[in-house]
Design a protein around this motif. Structure first.
Motif: not given
Length: 320
Positions: A69-78, A101-109
């Motif tokens: 994601i092109a944006g500001f994400i908190d340090p806990d990646l939530e 989605l029912g599966i683990p999701v990871r968000i990142e810059h």
């Protein structure tokens, strides 16, 4: 439904124009992909992600999902607090999408995602202290140390593109003036070109004539193509870009002293036009020039897929 012995994961790249998703294996190979136009609201964005994910999950056994994601994400990646091309504002994106989605999701810059892809599968393999310098519409950047992404105290580091290099200079969308990305980016190429082709010495150049006929078609790609053909105005623009890139790299090295700097983004495809000049300016501008080791400069190897590959690999950590 297809599967492999190791978990397959989904990687999403959310750009200003398209939302792209890809099925990626543990070797960083894209097995399948799909895309839709980028939705404009939070609800439609999340529906779009679920739609693309479900389309790909119909054929592949997917165990986790990552979003670049092109944006500001908190340090806990939530939480995604803000992004110029995404609709989320202080939104708990990871939790919402994991529920849908029912599966683990990871968000990142997105820059961090691309950097991880290059670190695991591309130009930065085995590098210990290195920087990704991504040049596109603006400048994105990542610092990695010993296999870890450095985020800063609040999750937004490093913002090299918004270092002020010309006090009172060109206005920037960030609210400041004279930021590096206003002189060293795809959009900066266009602005510099408008200044250059206004000079009498270049008024009959191919680039100047094309601009007079169809000013709306001026773009970084057009400028680079003209430079390849030897157009003097385009070459002057690219030379100016290279100078600012060299200065930017010297600032990065003065502060961080990396062993490697990887040039990524859309402009990286034309590195043969400017990288030698940037290297020259970098080597002359750095503190202690001539008496210290310089970072190696390389261009990225994974192209526009780096973010999807990288974030899918980060998502895999949840299931291995």
């Amino acid at each position: 439904m297809m599967s492999t012995k190791a978990p397959l994961t989904l990687g999403f790249d959310i750009g200003g124009t398209n939302l792209r998703g890809a099925v990626v294996d543990r070797n960083g190979t894209i097995l399948d992909s799909a895309q839709i136009p980028t939705p404009s609201s939070e609800d439609m964005m999340e529906r779009g992600i679920v739609h693309v994910a479900n389309k790909l999950r119909a054929s592949w056994d997917i165990e986790a999902c990552g979003l670049a994601i092109a944006g500001f994400i908190d340090p806990d990646l939530e939480t995604v607090s803000y992004g110029p091309h995404v609709p989320w504002r202080n939104a708990p994106v990871r939790e919402r999408l994991e529920s849908k989605l029912g599966i683990p999701v990871r968000i990142e810059h997105d820059a961090n995602s691309a950097a991880w892809g290059e670190y695991r599968f591309g130009a930065a393999m085995q590098a210990r202290t290195w920087v990704l310098f991504a040049i596109g519409t603006g400048i994105g950047a990542t610092l990695m140390v010993d296999g870890n992404i450095y985020r800063g105290a609040f999750g937004v580091a490093p913002e090299f593109g918004h270092l002020v290099v010309v006090p009172g200079g060109r206005s920037c969308s960030c609210g400041k003036n004279g930021c590096l990305e206003r002189y060293c980016s795809g959009t900066a190429l266009e602005e510099t070109a408008r200044e250059v082709i206004g000079c009498a010495q270049f008024e009959e150049s191919e680039l100047a004539r094309a601009y007079r006929d169809e000013p709306e078609k001026l773009s970084g790609r057009v400028i680079m193509a003209a430079a390849k053909r030897g157009d003097p105005a385009a070459l002057a623009v690219v030379n100016n870009f290279a100078m600012w890139l060299g200065h930017g790299l010297s600032i990065v090295s003065d502060v961080l002293d990396p062993e490697l700097i990887v040039i990524a983004g859309g402009v990286a495809d034309e590195a043969t036009l400017y990288l030698d000049k940037a290297q020259e300016v970098y080597s002359e501008s750095i503190v202690g020039a001539g008496f210290r080791r310089l970072a190696r400069l390389k261009t990225a190897e994974l192209g526009s897929a780096a973010g999807m590959i990288g974030v899918s690999d980060l998502a895999r950590e949840a299931v291995v």
